[in-house]
Design a protein around this motif. Structure first.
Motif, PDB file in Angstrom:
ATOM      1  N   SER A  46      17.030   7.981  -1.470  1.00 38.75           N
ATOM      2  CA  SER A  46      16.445   9.313  -1.261  1.00 38.75           C
ATOM      3  C   SER A  46      15.022   9.426  -1.787  1.00 38.75           C
ATOM      4  CB  SER A  46      17.328  10.385  -1.903  1.00 38.75           C
ATOM      5  OG  SER A  46      17.393  10.201  -3.320  1.00 38.75           O
ATOM      6  N   ASN A  47      14.687   8.619  -2.772  1.00 44.77           N
ATOM      7  CA  ASN A  47      13.335   8.650  -3.326  1.00 44.77           C
ATOM      8  C   ASN A  47      12.399   7.749  -2.527  1.00 44.77           C
ATOM      9  OD1 ASN A  47      13.148  10.300  -5.890  1.00 44.77           O
ATOM     10  ND2 ASN A  47      14.993   9.101  -6.330  1.00 44.77           N
ATOM     11  N   PRO A  48      11.092   7.947  -2.634  1.00 46.06           N
ATOM     12  CA  PRO A  48      10.151   7.063  -1.942  1.00 46.06           C
ATOM     13  C   PRO A  48      10.224   5.641  -2.489  1.00 46.06           C
ATOM     14  CG  PRO A  48       8.992   8.550  -3.420  1.00 46.06           C
ATOM     15  CD  PRO A  48      10.401   9.026  -3.362  1.00 46.06           C
ATOM     16  N   LEU A  49       9.617   4.718  -1.764  1.00 44.39           N
ATOM     17  CA  LEU A  49       9.648   3.305  -2.133  1.00 44.39           C
ATOM     18  C   LEU A  49       9.130   3.073  -3.544  1.00 44.39           C
ATOM     19  CD1 LEU A  49      10.105   0.322  -1.189  1.00 44.39           C
ATOM     20  CD2 LEU A  49       7.728   0.346  -0.390  1.00 44.39           C
ATOM     21  N   CYS A  50       8.171   3.853  -3.969  1.00 46.96           N
ATOM     22  CA  CYS A  50       7.579   3.657  -5.294  1.00 46.96           C
ATOM     23  C   CYS A  50       8.593   3.860  -6.413  1.00 46.96           C
ATOM     24  CB  CYS A  50       6.393   4.582  -5.498  1.00 46.96           C
ATOM     25  SG  CYS A  50       6.787   6.348  -5.530  1.00 46.96           S
ATOM     26  N   TYR A  51       9.672   4.586  -6.149  1.00 47.14           N
ATOM     27  CA  TYR A  51      10.698   4.800  -7.173  1.00 47.14           C
ATOM     28  C   TYR A  51      11.362   3.469  -7.530  1.00 47.14           C
ATOM     29  CZ  TYR A  51      14.907   6.596  -9.484  1.00 47.14           C
ATOM     30  OH  TYR A  51      15.915   6.842 -10.383  1.00 47.14           O
ATOM     31  N   ALA A  52      11.814   2.723  -6.508  1.00 45.44           N
ATOM     32  CA  ALA A  52      12.431   1.418  -6.760  1.00 45.44           C
ATOM     33  C   ALA A  52      11.408   0.434  -7.310  1.00 45.44           C
ATOM     34  CB  ALA A  52      13.048   0.877  -5.469  1.00 45.44           C
ATOM     35  N   VAL A  93       0.987  10.290  -5.529  1.00 42.61           N
ATOM     36  CA  VAL A  93       1.351  11.674  -5.203  1.00 42.61           C
ATOM     37  C   VAL A  93       2.718  12.067  -5.751  1.00 42.61           C
ATOM     38  CG1 VAL A  93      -0.083  11.679  -3.145  1.00 42.61           C
ATOM     39  CG2 VAL A  93       2.320  11.016  -2.962  1.00 42.61           C
ATOM     40  N   SER A  94       3.477  11.083  -6.217  1.00 42.12           N
ATOM     41  CA  SER A  94       4.815  11.384  -6.718  1.00 42.12           C
ATOM     42  C   SER A  94       4.732  12.058  -8.083  1.00 42.12           C
ATOM     43  CB  SER A  94       5.645  10.098  -6.824  1.00 42.12           C
ATOM     44  OG  SER A  94       6.883  10.357  -7.453  1.00 42.12           O
ATOM     45  N   SER A  95       5.540  13.081  -8.266  1.00 44.14           N
ATOM     46  CA  SER A  95       5.562  13.792  -9.541  1.00 44.14           C
ATOM     47  C   SER A  95       6.506  13.166 -10.551  1.00 44.14           C
ATOM     48  CB  SER A  95       5.976  15.255  -9.314  1.00 44.14           C
ATOM     49  OG  SER A  95       7.280  15.311  -8.730  1.00 44.14           O
ATOM     50  N   SER A  96       7.419  12.293 -10.047  1.00 48.47           N
ATOM     51  CA  SER A  96       8.443  11.728 -10.935  1.00 48.47           C
ATOM     52  C   SER A  96       8.207  10.271 -11.283  1.00 48.47           C
ATOM     53  CB  SER A  96       9.829  11.865 -10.286  1.00 48.47           C
ATOM     54  OG  SER A  96       9.854  11.202  -9.030  1.00 48.47           O
ATOM     55  N   VAL A  97       7.269   9.623 -10.605  1.00 49.93           N
ATOM     56  CA  VAL A  97       7.043   8.190 -10.801  1.00 49.93           C
ATOM     57  C   VAL A  97       5.591   7.962 -11.192  1.00 49.93           C
ATOM     58  CG1 VAL A  97       7.060   5.913  -9.731  1.00 49.93           C
ATOM     59  CG2 VAL A  97       8.829   7.580  -9.122  1.00 49.93           C
ATOM     60  N   ARG A  98       5.411   7.238 -12.275  1.00 45.68           N
ATOM     61  CA  ARG A  98       4.060   6.879 -12.700  1.00 45.68           C
ATOM     62  C   ARG A  98       4.062   5.417 -13.137  1.00 45.68           C
ATOM     63  NH1 ARG A  98       2.551  10.247 -10.138  1.00 45.68           N
ATOM     64  NH2 ARG A  98       1.329  12.128 -10.599  1.00 45.68           N
ATOM     65  N   ALA A  99       3.506   4.548 -12.311  1.00 46.54           N
ATOM     66  CA  ALA A  99       3.439   3.134 -12.648  1.00 46.54           C
ATOM     67  C   ALA A  99       2.392   2.902 -13.726  1.00 46.54           C
ATOM     68  CB  ALA A  99       3.100   2.313 -11.410  1.00 46.54           C
ATOM     69  N   THR A 100       2.607   1.879 -14.539  1.00 49.38           N
ATOM     70  CA  THR A 100       1.644   1.548 -15.590  1.00 49.38           C
ATOM     71  C   THR A 100       0.453   0.785 -15.022  1.00 49.38           C
ATOM     72  OG1 THR A 100       2.865  -0.493 -16.079  1.00 49.38           O
ATOM     73  CG2 THR A 100       3.451   1.478 -17.339  1.00 49.38           C
ATOM     74  N   ARG A 101       0.588   0.262 -13.821  1.00 50.76           N
ATOM     75  CA  ARG A 101      -0.470  -0.496 -13.147  1.00 50.76           C
ATOM     76  C   ARG A 101      -0.120  -0.521 -11.665  1.00 50.76           C
ATOM     77  NH1 ARG A 101       2.566  -4.866 -12.303  1.00 50.76           N
ATOM     78  NH2 ARG A 101       4.123  -5.407 -13.875  1.00 50.76           N
ATOM     79  N   PRO A 102      -1.040  -0.931 -10.795  1.00 49.32           N
ATOM     80  CA  PRO A 102      -0.711  -1.009  -9.365  1.00 49.32           C
ATOM     81  C   PRO A 102       0.445  -1.983  -9.119  1.00 49.32           C
ATOM     82  CG  PRO A 102      -3.081  -1.115  -9.696  1.00 49.32           C
ATOM     83  CD  PRO A 102      -2.468  -1.198 -11.061  1.00 49.32           C
ATOM     84  N   TYR A 103       1.276  -1.667  -8.151  1.00 49.84           N
ATOM     85  CA  TYR A 103       2.403  -2.538  -7.843  1.00 49.84           C
ATOM     86  C   TYR A 103       1.922  -3.839  -7.198  1.00 49.84           C
ATOM     87  CZ  TYR A 103       5.124   1.705  -8.600  1.00 49.84           C
ATOM     88  OH  TYR A 103       5.670   2.826  -9.147  1.00 49.84           O
ATOM     89  N   SER A 104       2.518  -4.932  -7.609  1.00 48.34           N
ATOM     90  CA  SER A 104       2.199  -6.248  -7.054  1.00 48.34           C
ATOM     91  C   SER A 104       2.942  -6.438  -5.730  1.00 48.34           C
ATOM     92  CB  SER A 104       2.612  -7.347  -8.028  1.00 48.34           C
ATOM     93  OG  SER A 104       4.032  -7.363  -8.180  1.00 48.34           O
ATOM     94  N   ARG A 105       2.606  -7.520  -5.034  1.00 46.15           N
ATOM     95  CA  ARG A 105       3.343  -7.858  -3.809  1.00 46.15           C
ATOM     96  C   ARG A 105       4.825  -8.001  -4.100  1.00 46.15           C
ATOM     97  NH1 ARG A 105       1.481 -13.137  -0.924  1.00 46.15           N
ATOM     98  NH2 ARG A 105       1.311 -13.828  -3.082  1.00 46.15           N
ATOM     99  N   ASN A 162       0.824  -1.209   0.000  1.00 50.26           N
ATOM    100  CA  ASN A 162       0.000   0.000   0.000  1.00 50.26           C
ATOM    101  C   ASN A 162       0.857   1.258   0.000  1.00 50.26           C
ATOM    102  OD1 ASN A 162      -2.319  -1.545   0.001  1.00 50.26           O
ATOM    103  ND2 ASN A 162      -2.600  -1.443   2.226  1.00 50.26           N
ATOM    104  N   LYS A 163       1.972   1.193   0.719  1.00 52.25           N
ATOM    105  CA  LYS A 163       2.865   2.354   0.772  1.00 52.25           C
ATOM    106  C   LYS A 163       3.381   2.696  -0.622  1.00 52.25           C
ATOM    107  CE  LYS A 163       7.145   4.039   2.886  1.00 52.25           C
ATOM    108  NZ  LYS A 163       8.309   3.694   3.756  1.00 52.25           N
ATOM    109  N   ALA A 164       3.833   1.677  -1.353  1.00 58.09           N
ATOM    110  CA  ALA A 164       4.353   1.924  -2.697  1.00 58.09           C
ATOM    111  C   ALA A 164       3.274   2.480  -3.606  1.00 58.09           C
ATOM    112  CB  ALA A 164       4.922   0.632  -3.275  1.00 58.09           C
ATOM    113  N   ASN A 165       2.068   1.932  -3.525  1.00 57.09           N
ATOM    114  CA  ASN A 165       0.990   2.386  -4.402  1.00 57.09           C
ATOM    115  C   ASN A 165       0.457   3.762  -4.014  1.00 57.09           C
ATOM    116  OD1 ASN A 165       0.332   0.277  -6.488  1.00 57.09           O
ATOM    117  ND2 ASN A 165       0.308  -1.015  -4.675  1.00 57.09           N
ATOM    118  N   GLU A 166       0.399   4.050  -2.723  1.00 58.54           N
ATOM    119  CA  GLU A 166      -0.058   5.360  -2.280  1.00 58.54           C
ATOM    120  C   GLU A 166       0.953   6.437  -2.658  1.00 58.54           C
ATOM    121  OE1 GLU A 166      -0.692   4.766   1.845  1.00 58.54           O
ATOM    122  OE2 GLU A 166      -2.521   3.574   1.562  1.00 58.54           O
ATOM    123  N   GLU A 167       2.247   6.126  -2.499  1.00 56.93           N
ATOM    124  CA  GLU A 167       3.282   7.086  -2.888  1.00 56.93           C
ATOM    125  C   GLU A 167       3.204   7.387  -4.375  1.00 56.93           C
ATOM    126  OE1 GLU A 167       6.813   5.921   0.334  1.00 56.93           O
ATOM    127  OE2 GLU A 167       6.836   5.138  -1.718  1.00 56.93           O
TER     128      GLU A 167
END
Length: 469
Positions: free
Chosen positions: A331-337, A255-267, A247-252
């Motif tokens: 330095s970036n949020p978890l969603c970056y990785a 709101v992130s301006s630099s990261v846009r996933a093509t779909r929700p992150y899996s486990r 949830n943390k990765a998907n919520e980040e």
């Protein structure tokens, strides 16, 4: 010290097809080594006196299942360009009956280190490949009751999904049941054969997934990193912790301006990102240190048309994240990785995978692709360690359905992790959505890794690390 009481060579119970058996490009790039796996069973008291019956049942059912999975009873041989070919010659597989003077509890949580090595069948790699069994199994009885089944299966012949199909089918026969038509393996690997002549690859694979991995800054090779002392840990994550990371990765991401996933992150994507980020912190990298995660993708359902569900063989192709710096990962949020890992997974489109198969088929010599025929973890084999990771997912495997007639396993996992950076993400025995992360890391970094691993999800690390599987 475990004592091997009997050693058997088990052959198919009926005649099977003979002769050469073509191995796909996915098989060719698998390292020449046997993948060790262990299953642990806590038997009912009455079952502990039936070891001879168990052994006979296991041997008989193994002989029967080899009729359907007859490639496992053959031997591999080298042909031109370092490629391998399977000779279906019914030379059989090895089955060992062993006893341990230790109790089940004395093995702790069965983490994949030297402690459980005696519960796994030993493979003699000094023999020519043409003489080496492709499957070895060891059934060990513990002193106060319980059993373990240690398996060593040659990676050239199977991947994790194929191994899971085989062992679960073996267990079904051992329980006295019969296999249904839809449970039969699909053995024809020529379904992955590239056209002749081989098409020109559409992508630059040599500069991407087959490019040498980043080295520690200032180093010209990875030999020094290979030689460093390493340790193994099993790190459990509860269902709530898994959901929190995901949830943390998907919520980040929203709101992130630099990261846009093509779909929700899996486990897998979220947990792998957490591992990568934790490793960069624990290894105390320079902020400019290049780092990647390399892994494999199961292509069964990605190809168009998809492979048969029971395709037996390797159906994995490599992929790797874009090169990042440790400073960027930390330095970036978890969603970056997570986005970088997702990008590597999504790169495996039908067009890209078929291009990779063409690239592999076009190589005159393939030893450099599999890291030679040396066992992984040596100075000449593949190395995924510092500053990188190799993260394998077993999340979709039915690991705890493996019932040979004495109940489901108490634990199942890798029998060894052979080098720094090697990581497995596995379901836990509870089946409630919790997972276990098994990894090997340089010993000097392990304590920090475990602390960051739990502190970053706001969980008291000391309580979690001491939790009992």
């Amino acid at each position: 010290m475990v004592t091997v009481k009997c050693s058997y060579t088990v052959f198919p119970s009926q005649p099977t097809p003979k002769g050469p058996f073509w191995l796909s490009e996915c098989d060719q790039i698998a390292p020449w080594t046997h993948v060790p796996t262990i299953c642990v069973y806590k038997l009912k008291h009455s079952h502990n006196h039936n070891i001879d019956d168990f052994v006979e049942r296991m041997r008989e059912s193994l002989s029967k299942i080899l009729v359907y999975y007859y490639p496992l009873a053959g031997r591999v041989r080298r042909i031109e360009g370092g490629r391998l070919e399977l000779d279906c010659n019914e030379m059989g597989v090895t089955f060992l009956q062993a006893e341990s003077p230790k109790s089940l509890d004395e093995y702790g949580n069965f983490e994949p280190n030297h402690t459980i090595a005696e519960l796994l069948p030993k493979v003699d790699y000094s023999k020519p490949v043409e003489e080496t069994p492709l499957l070895l199994a060891q059934l060990t009885r513990f002193s106060l009751g319980g059993l373990s089944l240690g398996l060593a299966v040659n990676h050239t012949i199977v991947d994790g999904s194929s191994l899971s199909h085989f062992v679960n089918s073996w267990a079904k026969l051992a329980r006295g049941e019969t296999l249904k038509e839809e449970e039969m393996p699909f053995l024809d690997r020529t379904i992955l054969k590239t056209p002749n002549p081989v098409a020109t690859p559409r992508f630059d694979h040599k500069s991407y997934e087959f490019k040498p991995l980043p080295l520690i800054l200032g180093s010209s090779d990875n030999i020094a990193e290979r030689k460093k002392d390493t340790s193994v840990a099993l790190l459990p994550l509860t269902r709530d912790q898994v959901l929190k990371i995901k949830n943390k990765a998907n919520e980040e991401n929203t709101v992130s301006s630099s990261v846009r996933a093509t779909r929700p992150y899996s486990r897998y994507e979220a947990i792998a990102a957490h591992i990568w980020r934790t490793g960069a912190k624990a290894r105390k990298h320079d902020e400019h240190q290049p780092t990647v995660v390399r892994f494999v993708g199961d292509i069964r359902n990605k190809l168009k048309p998809s492979l048969p569900r029971k395709y037996f063989g390797n159906a994995l192709l490599r992929t790797v994240t874009p090169i990042c710096t440790s400073g960027e990962i930390i330095s970036n949020p978890l969603c970056y990785a997570a986005q970088k890992i997702q990008e590597a997974i999504d790169k495996l489109t039908d067009e890209y995978m078929r291009s990779q198969l063409d690239f592999l088929a076009s190589q005159e010599k393939v030893d450099w692709l599999r890291g030679s025929l040396h066992i992984v973890g040596g100075l000449n084999g593949l190395f995924y360690g510092n500053p990188n990771f190799s993260i394998v997912s077993w999340l979709s495997m039915p690991m705890y359905e493996l019932d040979f007639g004495w109940g489901k396993p108490l634990y199942m996992g890798p029998g060894s992790l052979n080098e720094d950076g090697k990581t497995f993400i596995m379901p836990s025995p509870s089946g409630d959505g919790s997972v276990i992360v098994a990894l090997r890391l340089q010993t000097t970094h392990m304590e920090a890794f475990q602390r960051f691993f739990y502190d970053d999800i706001s969980i008291e690390s000391s309580d979690i690390i001491k939790s009992n599987l």
